[in-house]
Design a protein around this motif. Sequence first.
Motif, PDB file in Angstrom:
ATOM      1  N   GLN A  70       0.817  -1.210   0.000  1.00 38.40           N
ATOM      2  CA  GLN A  70       0.000   0.000   0.000  1.00 38.40           C
ATOM      3  C   GLN A  70       0.855   1.266   0.000  1.00 38.40           C
ATOM      4  OE1 GLN A  70      -2.192  -0.655   3.603  1.00 38.40           O
ATOM      5  NE2 GLN A  70      -3.847  -1.798   2.603  1.00 38.40           N
ATOM      6  N   LEU A  71       1.885   1.290   0.840  1.00 38.26           N
ATOM      7  CA  LEU A  71       2.613   2.533   1.083  1.00 38.26           C
ATOM      8  C   LEU A  71       3.859   2.736   0.223  1.00 38.26           C
ATOM      9  CD1 LEU A  71       2.459   3.049   4.967  1.00 38.26           C
ATOM     10  CD2 LEU A  71       0.895   3.843   3.193  1.00 38.26           C
ATOM     11  N   ASN A  72       4.607   1.692  -0.054  1.00 32.09           N
ATOM     12  CA  ASN A  72       5.872   1.901  -0.764  1.00 32.09           C
ATOM     13  C   ASN A  72       5.691   2.510  -2.156  1.00 32.09           C
ATOM     14  OD1 ASN A  72       7.360   1.111   1.422  1.00 32.09           O
ATOM     15  ND2 ASN A  72       7.679  -0.994   0.710  1.00 32.09           N
ATOM     16  N   PRO A  73       4.678   2.096  -2.940  1.00 34.71           N
ATOM     17  CA  PRO A  73       4.465   2.773  -4.230  1.00 34.71           C
ATOM     18  C   PRO A  73       4.061   4.240  -4.071  1.00 34.71           C
ATOM     19  CG  PRO A  73       3.417   0.615  -4.231  1.00 34.71           C
ATOM     20  CD  PRO A  73       3.804   0.906  -2.816  1.00 34.71           C
ATOM     21  N   GLN A  74       3.659   4.621  -2.851  1.00 36.68           N
ATOM     22  CA  GLN A  74       3.268   6.014  -2.566  1.00 36.68           C
ATOM     23  C   GLN A  74       4.374   6.751  -1.802  1.00 36.68           C
ATOM     24  OE1 GLN A  74      -1.489   4.769  -2.216  1.00 36.68           O
ATOM     25  NE2 GLN A  74      -0.556   5.878  -0.525  1.00 36.68           N
ATOM     26  N   GLN A  75       5.608   6.208  -1.844  1.00 36.66           N
ATOM     27  CA  GLN A  75       6.752   6.788  -1.125  1.00 36.66           C
ATOM     28  C   GLN A  75       6.465   6.966   0.368  1.00 36.66           C
ATOM     29  OE1 GLN A  75       5.814   8.921  -4.228  1.00 36.66           O
ATOM     30  NE2 GLN A  75       6.721   7.071  -5.078  1.00 36.66           N
ATOM     31  N   GLY A  76       5.638   6.096   0.913  1.00 40.39           N
ATOM     32  CA  GLY A  76       5.315   6.148   2.335  1.00 40.39           C
ATOM     33  C   GLY A  76       4.196   7.096   2.693  1.00 40.39           C
ATOM     34  N   LEU A  77       3.732   7.872   1.745  1.00 41.51           N
ATOM     35  CA  LEU A  77       2.659   8.842   2.015  1.00 41.51           C
ATOM     36  C   LEU A  77       1.306   8.149   2.163  1.00 41.51           C
ATOM     37  CD1 LEU A  77       3.490  11.669  -0.539  1.00 41.51           C
ATOM     38  CD2 LEU A  77       3.858  11.738   1.931  1.00 41.51           C
TER      39      LEU A  77
END
Length: 491
Positions: A70-77
């Motif tokens: 969930q988060l890594n493709p969103q750079q943690g955001l």
Amino acid sequence: MIRLSDSQLPNGLKRPAYDRRAVRVGQVHLGVGAFHRAHQAVYSEACLSAGDLRWGILGASLRSPQVADQLNPQQGLYSCLVREGCESRASVIGAIQNVVVAPESPAALIAAMTDKDVHVVTLTITEKGYHLDPATGALRMDDPAIAADLVTPHAPATAPGLLVAALAARKAQGLAPFTAVSCDNLPDNGGRLKQAVLDFARAQDESLADWIEHFGAFPASMVDRIVPATTPDDLAQFAAEFGVQDFGLVKTEPFSQWVIEDQFAGERPQWELAGAQFTQDVAPWEMAKLRLLNGAHSALAYLGNLAGYSTVDQAMANPAFERFFDHLQDEAESTLTPPAGLDLAAYRADLKRRFKNAALMHRTYQIAMDGSQKLPQRLLATMATRMSRGQDFACLALAVAGWMRWQAGVDAHGQLYEVQDPYAAQTRVLYQKGQNGFEKAASLCSLEAVFGPDLSRDPRFVTAIGAALDTLLKEGAQASVEALVQKEAAP
């Protein structure tokens, strides 16, 4: 539709107020689920926003890769959506820099916790993640996962094993230990985490355990914020409103509290910037929260779900359940010695308002999970105190009977559900042994890992639970709650 990322932030969302490229990882969090993202990460976000960029977070999942996906493709955001009634507000949290999946690379997680810039490791791994005996609080050395970690200490899978491996590496490199902060709903959670770590370390190396005990720190903490599970409907509604997909979205309530024992081995974030309270004694805060909030949550989860209510607010909308909530709070409050600064009347009023917040849609089934790990501190300790004083505990008894009835795995309408609990196999067998409520209660009370030897063998306790369970089986949850509150209201 675009996905939330550093380069794809719509103007309708509040952006992180700092340069994320300059953030250093200063803390690691084990169990990077929804609660952490709506609670501790938000406190750390305030530190970063104030200009102290040393406190970025490396998140770690101890089981599933879901949060990393969930988060890594969103750079943690991700977005934190605060809801109450018809009002909602969203802000983007940038504190989490990356998420690692421990089973895929335990060495990478251990290396991250060994980094000289990391001073704090926080945990939200649920009660069962500590592998403690619920009745005694000791590390279960016969637990298969713990036993496996002791055989392969350099590739551990459990939180105690991972912490000890990282602390051993820091000792070998001449680094000071990090501070380990438990943020789970356990009484004396800092002390219990310390015991789990020291027990594990001593099984490997007595000198390592002595070093951890002398130089390490395990402050207790009390966390309070209701964070329901995010649903597909929540994701779709958010995407429709903001025009961006956020697979890491969390939803929560306005209320948030964090009380932390002021005992750290080294540097720490200034979480007080977001309202965290530092104190020398967390215990009275912790007990009030466990017995008033968590105890009521568990009671409503079992009895409410058995009565057909899928969310907490639905149960609280029923007058009988609201009165039951009040009587249950009366029983719990009588066992508390509140700390200075905690107004119990105001706290109870806040709890009722929070439980009635229909915007949260906090599912009773979600709260019902892992009940064997929650009962001792949420309900059983309160009952033991009232019993020792010769006080009645009718509401508490019905709540525990609700947990017992839950072990059947089938609701009043014949619909099956999965009992998600480390002791599910044992409780199912014990529940099926009896023919009526008294026999089923006696059978389940024999499980000393949950009830402890004192309550398991106390005829007053077993008889009271048996009577409540017998009524529950004959009348159903709704009628049982109605009858009890009518009796409590009688002069």
